[in-house]
Design a protein around this motif. Structure first.
Motif, PDB file in Angstrom:
ATOM      1  N   PRO A  57      71.135  50.673  49.834  1.00  0.00           N
ATOM      2  CA  PRO A  57      71.134  51.280  48.504  1.00  0.00           C
ATOM      3  C   PRO A  57      70.279  52.539  48.485  1.00  0.00           C
ATOM      4  N   SER A  58      70.705  53.496  47.698  1.00  0.00           N
ATOM      5  CA  SER A  58      69.904  54.705  47.555  1.00  0.00           C
ATOM      6  C   SER A  58      68.757  54.426  46.587  1.00  0.00           C
ATOM      7  N   VAL A  59      67.712  55.210  46.692  1.00  0.00           N
ATOM      8  CA  VAL A  59      66.567  55.057  45.803  1.00  0.00           C
ATOM      9  C   VAL A  59      66.976  55.603  44.434  1.00  0.00           C
ATOM     10  N   PRO A  60      66.801  54.811  43.365  1.00  0.00           N
ATOM     11  CA  PRO A  60      67.114  55.326  42.037  1.00  0.00           C
ATOM     12  C   PRO A  60      66.294  56.584  41.761  1.00  0.00           C
ATOM     13  N   SER A  61      66.899  57.538  41.073  1.00  0.00           N
ATOM     14  CA  SER A  61      66.216  58.810  40.835  1.00  0.00           C
ATOM     15  C   SER A  61      64.906  58.626  40.084  1.00  0.00           C
ATOM     16  N   VAL A  62      64.808  57.590  39.263  1.00  0.00           N
ATOM     17  CA  VAL A  62      63.567  57.358  38.534  1.00  0.00           C
ATOM     18  C   VAL A  62      62.421  56.996  39.496  1.00  0.00           C
ATOM     19  N   LEU A  63      62.753  56.480  40.667  1.00  0.00           N
ATOM     20  CA  LEU A  63      61.727  56.123  41.649  1.00  0.00           C
ATOM     21  C   LEU A  63      61.523  57.208  42.703  1.00  0.00           C
ATOM     22  N   ALA A  64      62.329  58.242  42.644  1.00  0.00           N
ATOM     23  CA  ALA A  64      62.256  59.289  43.657  1.00  0.00           C
ATOM     24  C   ALA A  64      61.022  60.163  43.505  1.00  0.00           C
ATOM     25  N   HIS A  65      60.397  60.141  42.337  1.00  0.00           N
ATOM     26  CA  HIS A  65      59.212  60.963  42.090  1.00  0.00           C
ATOM     27  C   HIS A  65      57.995  60.063  41.927  1.00  0.00           C
ATOM     28  N   GLU A  66      56.968  60.369  42.675  1.00  0.00           N
ATOM     29  CA  GLU A  66      55.731  59.591  42.611  1.00  0.00           C
ATOM     30  C   GLU A  66      54.957  59.968  41.346  1.00  0.00           C
ATOM     31  N   LEU A  67      54.573  58.966  40.576  1.00  0.00           N
ATOM     32  CA  LEU A  67      53.766  59.213  39.389  1.00  0.00           C
ATOM     33  C   LEU A  67      52.296  59.273  39.767  1.00  0.00           C
ATOM     34  N   PRO A  68      51.525  60.141  39.100  1.00  0.00           N
ATOM     35  CA  PRO A  68      50.092  60.151  39.355  1.00  0.00           C
ATOM     36  C   PRO A  68      49.478  58.849  38.836  1.00  0.00           C
ATOM     37  N   ARG A  69      48.390  58.418  39.449  1.00  0.00           N
ATOM     38  CA  ARG A  69      47.710  57.193  39.023  1.00  0.00           C
ATOM     39  C   ARG A  69      46.276  57.515  38.685  1.00  0.00           C
ATOM     40  N   PRO A  70      45.785  57.244  37.524  1.00  0.00           N
ATOM     41  CA  PRO A  70      46.539  56.761  36.376  1.00  0.00           C
ATOM     42  C   PRO A  70      47.419  57.868  35.805  1.00  0.00           C
ATOM     43  N   VAL A  71      48.444  57.468  35.066  1.00  0.00           N
ATOM     44  CA  VAL A  71      49.325  58.444  34.436  1.00  0.00           C
ATOM     45  C   VAL A  71      48.554  59.076  33.282  1.00  0.00           C
ATOM     46  N   PRO A  72      48.370  60.409  33.322  1.00  0.00           N
ATOM     47  CA  PRO A  72      47.629  61.061  32.236  1.00  0.00           C
ATOM     48  C   PRO A  72      48.357  60.915  30.899  1.00  0.00           C
ATOM     49  N   ALA A  73      47.624  60.603  29.852  1.00  0.00           N
ATOM     50  CA  ALA A  73      48.214  60.379  28.534  1.00  0.00           C
ATOM     51  C   ALA A  73      48.969  61.606  28.042  1.00  0.00           C
ATOM     52  N   ASP A  74      48.409  62.805  28.279  1.00  0.00           N
ATOM     53  CA  ASP A  74      49.094  64.013  27.797  1.00  0.00           C
ATOM     54  C   ASP A  74      50.389  64.263  28.566  1.00  0.00           C
ATOM     55  N   GLU A  75      50.419  63.888  29.840  1.00  0.00           N
ATOM     56  CA  GLU A  75      51.638  64.050  30.628  1.00  0.00           C
ATOM     57  C   GLU A  75      52.718  63.088  30.134  1.00  0.00           C
ATOM     58  N   PHE A  76      52.319  61.862  29.854  1.00  0.00           N
ATOM     59  CA  PHE A  76      53.270  60.877  29.326  1.00  0.00           C
ATOM     60  C   PHE A  76      53.789  61.320  27.960  1.00  0.00           C
ATOM     61  N   ALA A  77      52.901  61.842  27.126  1.00  0.00           N
ATOM     62  CA  ALA A  77      53.280  62.267  25.769  1.00  0.00           C
ATOM     63  C   ALA A  77      54.263  63.436  25.785  1.00  0.00           C
ATOM     64  N   THR A  78      54.149  64.317  26.783  1.00  0.00           N
ATOM     65  CA  THR A  78      55.017  65.498  26.830  1.00  0.00           C
ATOM     66  C   THR A  78      56.189  65.350  27.793  1.00  0.00           C
ATOM     67  N   CYS A  79      56.317  64.196  28.407  1.00  0.00           N
ATOM     68  CA  CYS A  79      57.400  63.954  29.370  1.00  0.00           C
ATOM     69  C   CYS A  79      58.754  63.979  28.653  1.00  0.00           C
ATOM     70  N   PRO A  80      59.706  64.778  29.136  1.00  0.00           N
ATOM     71  CA  PRO A  80      61.015  64.829  28.465  1.00  0.00           C
ATOM     72  C   PRO A  80      61.754  63.494  28.497  1.00  0.00           C
TER      73      PRO A  80
END
Length: 138
Positions: free
Chosen positions: A9-32
């Protein structure tokens, strides 16, 4: 991937990008992606997109089609979907004026991923209900 390993199986596109840890609140808030999920995940937007995906509707027809939605909430949701470019509001010059709502071409492209998510929910309903039954209510 080679032709001999087509069952991998191919990697789902949602998993293709590594998220920063912890996920910054402002990044989550502005994520499209989060923004779109908040929009279509509210109480009425997805239902309106699906209804308008079938055909255009007049305002009162939409209001009668959705049990429990207030006129204020229907107006707010339609305005928000219109502001996002998903719904078109067309005023017809009649007496009294009639207003018709329809999906824009952009709104129409949302039907396929909504259908995929709906199919997933129906396919896994029993598993989700089983998991929920094992835990005390929240």
């Amino acid at each position: 991937m080679s032709g001999t390993h087509t069952d991998v199986p191919s990697v789902p596109s949602v998993l293709a990008h590594e998220l920063p840890r912890p996920v910054p609140a402002d990044e989550f808030a502005t994520c499209p992606v989060s923004d779109v999920f908040r929009r279509v995940g509210d109480k009425w937007s997805m239902l309106l997109v699906i209804l308008l995906g079938g055909r255009p509707h007049r305002y009162n027809e939409l209001h009668r089609s959705i049990e429990g939605i207030s006129q204020r909430m229907l107006t707010r949701t339609l305005r928000t979907l219109e502001a996002d470019g998903l719904v078109r509001r067309e005023v017809h010059p009649t007496v009294p004026p009639s207003v018709e709502y329809s999906l824009t071409p952009l709104g129409g492209t949302l039907l396929e991923p909504l259908s995929t998510l709906a199919d997933w929910a129906v396919r896994h309903e029993a598993e989700i209900n089983e998991a929920r039954s094992r835990l005390p209510p929240i």
